[in-house]
Design an enzyme around this catalytic site. Structure first.
Site, PDB file in Angstrom:
ATOM      1  N   ARG A   1       0.812  -1.204   0.000  1.00 51.47           N
ATOM      2  CA  ARG A   1       0.000   0.000   0.000  1.00 51.47           C
ATOM      3  C   ARG A   1       0.856   1.268   0.000  1.00 51.47           C
ATOM      4  NH1 ARG A   1      -5.191   0.239   2.675  1.00 51.47           N
ATOM      5  NH2 ARG A   1      -4.837  -1.998   2.517  1.00 51.47           N
ATOM      6  N   THR A   2       1.781   1.356   0.930  1.00 48.51           N
ATOM      7  CA  THR A   2       2.571   2.576   1.058  1.00 48.51           C
ATOM      8  C   THR A   2       3.566   2.710  -0.093  1.00 48.51           C
ATOM      9  OG1 THR A   2       2.343   2.410   3.455  1.00 48.51           O
ATOM     10  CG2 THR A   2       4.009   3.923   2.631  1.00 48.51           C
TER      11      THR A   2
ATOM     12  N   LYS B   1      23.852  -8.901   1.761  1.00 51.42           N
ATOM     13  CA  LYS B   1      25.257  -9.220   1.553  1.00 51.42           C
ATOM     14  C   LYS B   1      26.122  -8.622   2.671  1.00 51.42           C
ATOM     15  CE  LYS B   1      25.097  -9.377  -3.516  1.00 51.42           C
ATOM     16  NZ  LYS B   1      25.625  -8.758  -4.741  1.00 51.42           N
TER      17      LYS B   1
ATOM     18  N   ARG C   1      11.271   2.945   4.519  1.00 51.42           N
ATOM     19  CA  ARG C   1      10.558   2.234   5.595  1.00 51.42           C
ATOM     20  C   ARG C   1      11.545   1.270   6.234  1.00 51.42           C
ATOM     21  NH1 ARG C   1       4.652  -0.295   5.938  1.00 51.42           N
ATOM     22  NH2 ARG C   1       4.350   1.936   6.170  1.00 51.42           N
TER      23      ARG C   1
ATOM     24  N   HIS D   1       5.027   7.568  11.330  1.00 54.68           N
ATOM     25  CA  HIS D   1       4.619   7.292   9.957  1.00 54.68           C
ATOM     26  C   HIS D   1       3.907   8.567   9.494  1.00 54.68           C
ATOM     27  CE1 HIS D   1       3.348   5.486   6.361  1.00 54.68           C
ATOM     28  NE2 HIS D   1       2.545   4.551   6.789  1.00 54.68           N
TER      29      HIS D   1
END
Lengths: 296, 296, 296
Positions: free
Chosen positions: B48-49, B76, B98, B126
């Site tokens: 969604r975001t 890695k 995020r 957020h």
């Protein structure tokens, strides 16, 4: 890079210079390849290289499609060539391929009419890495010819080393390979470069120190007892660096294992480290390759 | 949202209004950020975001690159900062991040010169969710000041709650937090908002009911016996909703667990539920943020 | 394809012809759908189909977003419809859906106002595959009406077969299904087509041989002892092909299992195999569908 002559390399680097400037503008977009299709076909993960090619394509106006091995039909048993020919049939103008097997990219190039760009094939070659490294050096030191360059680390398994050796020799630089005996390629005597297992000797008076990423998993059974031992003998730190010229460039293709092949203090030395410059030059070098292959 | 003043919030919401209209047109594209590069760097999955930011960037004319943690060099062994500085070196104009750890986004912002946008960092903030929620409320109810808003559910672990608390307080709304004792943050007394463990009391006469997503896995060992018990005490249904004002808005940041924190009947009530409006406002709010950060 | 009439099919194929030509140009881009949003929502992996739709959208000027099930909110417990309605709320103009369950795409279409395009739902339909197959045949053989077409393989589980049966019957072709008894659908007698378990009989005098991909994992417990046995009875090789007309087209939707359902020698016969043509026609057919659904 094997077989690419000096004038071709110079032409690519000169073209890349234009994109270095363009990418520093607010509007980084040119339209020279508008409407062309670029497909990134990656059979190994690589955020850095994939992103670099994706940006290069998009900033030239191309439509860019990403395909990763996990998501590909390969997992349904399709052959490599069928996957490549399928993408070719969708009228891809260029396909950028990374594959774990040496020669896989060449195989695809022979069976398709799209322009195929090698983004790393096994331990064979990674030509755009060598180009971006050359661009970085040329911008920092003004030339390539006559420079002394040490390439240090897991030479045996490194496509980055191999492509750089070809390019640097072609451009008249003097290359010294530094690696523990187990990571030095067999046949190194025939490479036309110096080599040594003593990093201090190898770094003596060099203009450029190119470190390579060491794969942890390759250490076992190679006579390397531990990360600590490796860092002690082959990790780039202030002491070893002091053998190089005073203003020697520090380079690394990334991603870095800090504290393994390179000390944090050295990696982050803004007066010497060209590591982030390499990343920046990567996008420009790839734009130059795309433009020269596909442009009018 | 902590420390963002009311006039800045209002400026973002006003700008977002323009994009709400633009996104309802056939041609949703503007060219204000043509040639700029946006990188979505997601260390947690979020369709969604990520999609919302990707659309926001593309509709403004930007080149957008997606990077997910699984595919990234992080696997890695590269450090978070090296990954971020690498993308920065590719001349990203904005990087949307995020990350599961609170503070990770701030750390990146301090080390890069790209505009860094927080798309959720651990249980911290957020902010664009709070902005899109505010935009939704303001459009539905005409204002933010003086409104009574209940935020209900797993407050302790919710970055959505935290950002909304900051924004709503700044804009003059009155916030009540509703949660079972084990999901109420310690130190809630210092938040400057009301709080209660009784959902009916918390919903009394509110204008807006913001439900939060409950993570199933967080229930165990928190004194919540089962989904059924949770729904009984804290799931939004007609009965509990009847304590709110007659036209109270129903909100949820998604993705919803129907039958856990919200009843299907309530979620789908087209006269009351603003849940899909929130999604629509999300793209516009993010366009506004990008435009105000990067635009001329 | 069920219920789509001949004039609609012809209109799509005629429109697709324009894009076949356009895609062979250096600049493949048109601007007819600039500023529209296309979302690829794939609950099953498919490099080929996803890439084909992505190219189709981008070449028409659309902003294209890819969402794969692994990355989606589905894994957080969100319902299929909530995922779809969320994307719809972001003002997607078209959503291309692939889903393992028959009927899932129809369900989404009923609840959203975006144009929903079926990219394969379970064993039900894969309409754009039938369209690209028809386009390929029409270009190679000049018509569809009156042609004899054999569809061979795992008919019971094949959405490709189902969509092709509908289209080919509608367009006046004569279809023969060839499959081992365990892979022949129940109720085949009511399909209005011929069927046989004898591949040589089924291929007798046909103009087109459409092979289907066989899923290895579906062989077990279906009375098929081994890949070798399957290839012996139902794999397309020179011997079986000799029963078809001299210039019969060889088709396969890909990805191919060489040596299982088709012999390499036959698959790569450039004078007969239309397999790569199908891939090329796929992009054009999808552009036509998008243009006819969304264009002015």
């Amino acid at each position: 890079m094997e077989g690419i002559d000096a004038s071709t390399i110079t032409r690519i680097l000169d073209k890349a210079e234009e994109y270095v400037e363009k990418n520093r503008q607010v509007d980084k977009k040119s339209k020279s390849l508008t409407g062309r299709t670029l497909i990134n076909l990656f059979f190994e993960n690589s955020t850095r290289t994939r992103t670099s090619f994706e940006l290069a394509g998009k900033r030239l106006g191309m439509d860019v499609i990403n395909i990763s091995a996990q998501a590909s039909s390969i997992s349904k048993g399709e052959t490599l060539l069928d996957t490549a020919m399928t993408l070719n049939a969708m009228q891809a103008d260029a396909i950028v391929v990374r594959h774990p097997s040496a020669g896989a990219v060449q195989l695809i190039a022979e069976k398709t009419n799209a322009h195929i760009i090698n983004a790393g094939d096994g331990a064979h070659e990674h030509p755009t890495q060598a180009l971006l490294d050359a661009l970085t050096i040329r911008r920092k030191l003004g030339k390539l010819e006559g420079l002394k360059v040490a390439i240090c680390g897991d030479i045996a398994n490194s496509r980055v080393a191999r492509s750089n050796i070809y390019l640097l020799k072609t451009m008249g630089a003097e290359v010294t390979l530094v690696a523990p005996p187990t990571l030095m390629p067999t046949g190194v005597a025939g490479f036309g470069v110096k080599h040594t297992i003593d990093m201090r000797a190898g770094l003596k008076d060099v203009d450029v120190v190119m470190m390579l990423r060491i794969q942890h998993e390759r250490m076992a059974g190679r006579g390397i007892a531990s990360v600590r031992d490796y860092f002690h003998s082959y990790g780039l730190d202030r002491t070893k660096l002091s053998f190089a010229k005073d203003n020697a460039l520090i380079m690394h293709p990334g991603p870095m294992n800090r504290g393994v092949e390179i000390d944090t203090d050295v990696a982050d030395d803004i007066s010497r480290s060209a590591i982030l410059d390499q990343v920046e030059m990567g996008v420009a070098a790839r734009q130059a390759v795309l433009e020269l292959l596909l442009g009018s």
